[in-house]
Design an enzyme around this catalytic site. Structure first.
Site, PDB file in Angstrom:
ATOM      1  N   HIS A   1      -5.628   6.963 -10.673  1.00 15.91           N
ATOM      2  CA  HIS A   1      -5.173   6.063  -9.614  1.00 15.91           C
ATOM      3  C   HIS A   1      -5.136   4.649 -10.182  1.00 15.91           C
ATOM      4  O   HIS A   1      -5.911   4.300 -11.082  1.00 15.91           O
ATOM      5  CB  HIS A   1      -6.123   6.104  -8.432  1.00 15.91           C
ATOM      6  CG  HIS A   1      -6.070   7.373  -7.647  1.00 15.91           C
ATOM      7  ND1 HIS A   1      -6.420   7.436  -6.324  1.00 15.91           N
ATOM      8  CD2 HIS A   1      -5.725   8.632  -7.996  1.00 15.91           C
ATOM      9  CE1 HIS A   1      -6.290   8.678  -5.882  1.00 15.91           C
ATOM     10  NE2 HIS A   1      -5.876   9.419  -6.889  1.00 15.91           N
TER      11      HIS A   1
ATOM     12  N   GLU B   1      -6.250   1.836  -9.104  1.00 17.34           N
ATOM     13  CA  GLU B   1      -7.516   1.105  -9.042  1.00 17.34           C
ATOM     14  C   GLU B   1      -8.462   1.518 -10.164  1.00 17.34           C
ATOM     15  O   GLU B   1      -9.082   0.675 -10.818  1.00 17.34           O
ATOM     16  CB  GLU B   1      -8.222   1.342  -7.695  1.00 17.34           C
ATOM     17  CG  GLU B   1      -7.427   0.907  -6.492  1.00 17.34           C
ATOM     18  CD  GLU B   1      -6.627   2.046  -5.863  1.00 17.34           C
ATOM     19  OE1 GLU B   1      -6.570   2.089  -4.622  1.00 17.34           O
ATOM     20  OE2 GLU B   1      -6.082   2.882  -6.602  1.00 17.34           O
TER      21      GLU B   1
ATOM     22  N   CYS C   1     -11.510   5.761  -5.069  1.00 19.02           N
ATOM     23  CA  CYS C   1     -11.292   4.395  -5.552  1.00 19.02           C
ATOM     24  C   CYS C   1     -12.240   3.406  -4.882  1.00 19.02           C
ATOM     25  O   CYS C   1     -12.762   2.498  -5.537  1.00 19.02           O
ATOM     26  CB  CYS C   1      -9.840   3.996  -5.354  1.00 19.02           C
ATOM     27  SG  CYS C   1      -8.730   4.977  -6.386  1.00 19.02           S
TER      28      CYS C   1
END
Length: 155
Positions: A53, A55, A86
């Site tokens: 992801h 992040e 995240c």
């Protein structure tokens, strides 16, 4: 750097994710002086990695740049409200502040479904600013998913 300026950088990262078939989510890490420390976009499809992801990738890069996992003087700016993974990574990195664009009613873990990052039972909490360029962030995601529905499905 203002929140809007940082979000524009995150939006540019998000747009880059589309080139390799990833959901357009972008993130940047800004230090307390307003200097860009790291930037990333989703790479789950490109890397075959469920944890890739935006992040998480930006936090990893920021930790490498800083030479330490503790990022207690930074702000994470991301186009979509973080998911539980995240948001947990933000807590574990000791991020000072989170800025995000649009809410995620299906998986948002900062305000929509959970309040990770502000839960007093956790060992760290971070400040949250929501809705920065939210309409632009949401429009990018809507456009991507509209196009995905029109494309043949992957197996």
């Amino acid at each position: 750097m203002t929140d809007e300026e940082a979000m524009r950088l995150a939006l540019a990262e998000a747009a880059a994710a589309v080139a390799h078939g990833d959901v357009p989510i972008g993130a940047v890490v800004i230090d307390s002086a307003g200097v860009l420390v790291a930037r990333a976009h989703n790479r789950r499809e490109a890397d075959g990695d469920p944890t890739a992801h935006a992040e998480v990738l930006a936090l990893r890069d920021a930790g490498r740049q800083r030479g330490h996992w503790r990022l207690d003087d930074v702000t994470m700016v991301v186009t979509l409200e973080p998911c539980p993974m995240c948001a947990g990574a933000l807590v574990n990195a000791r991020v000072r502040r989170l800025v995000y664009g649009c809410h995620d009613d299906k998986a948002g873990a900062v305000a929509s479904l959970f309040v990770i990052g502000r839960d007093p039972r956790l060992n760290h909490r971070f400040q949250v600013t929501a809705g920065v360029l939210g309409d632009e962030c949401a429009a990018l995601l809507r456009g991507f998913f509209l196009g995905a529905r029109r494309s043949p499905r992957r197996s």
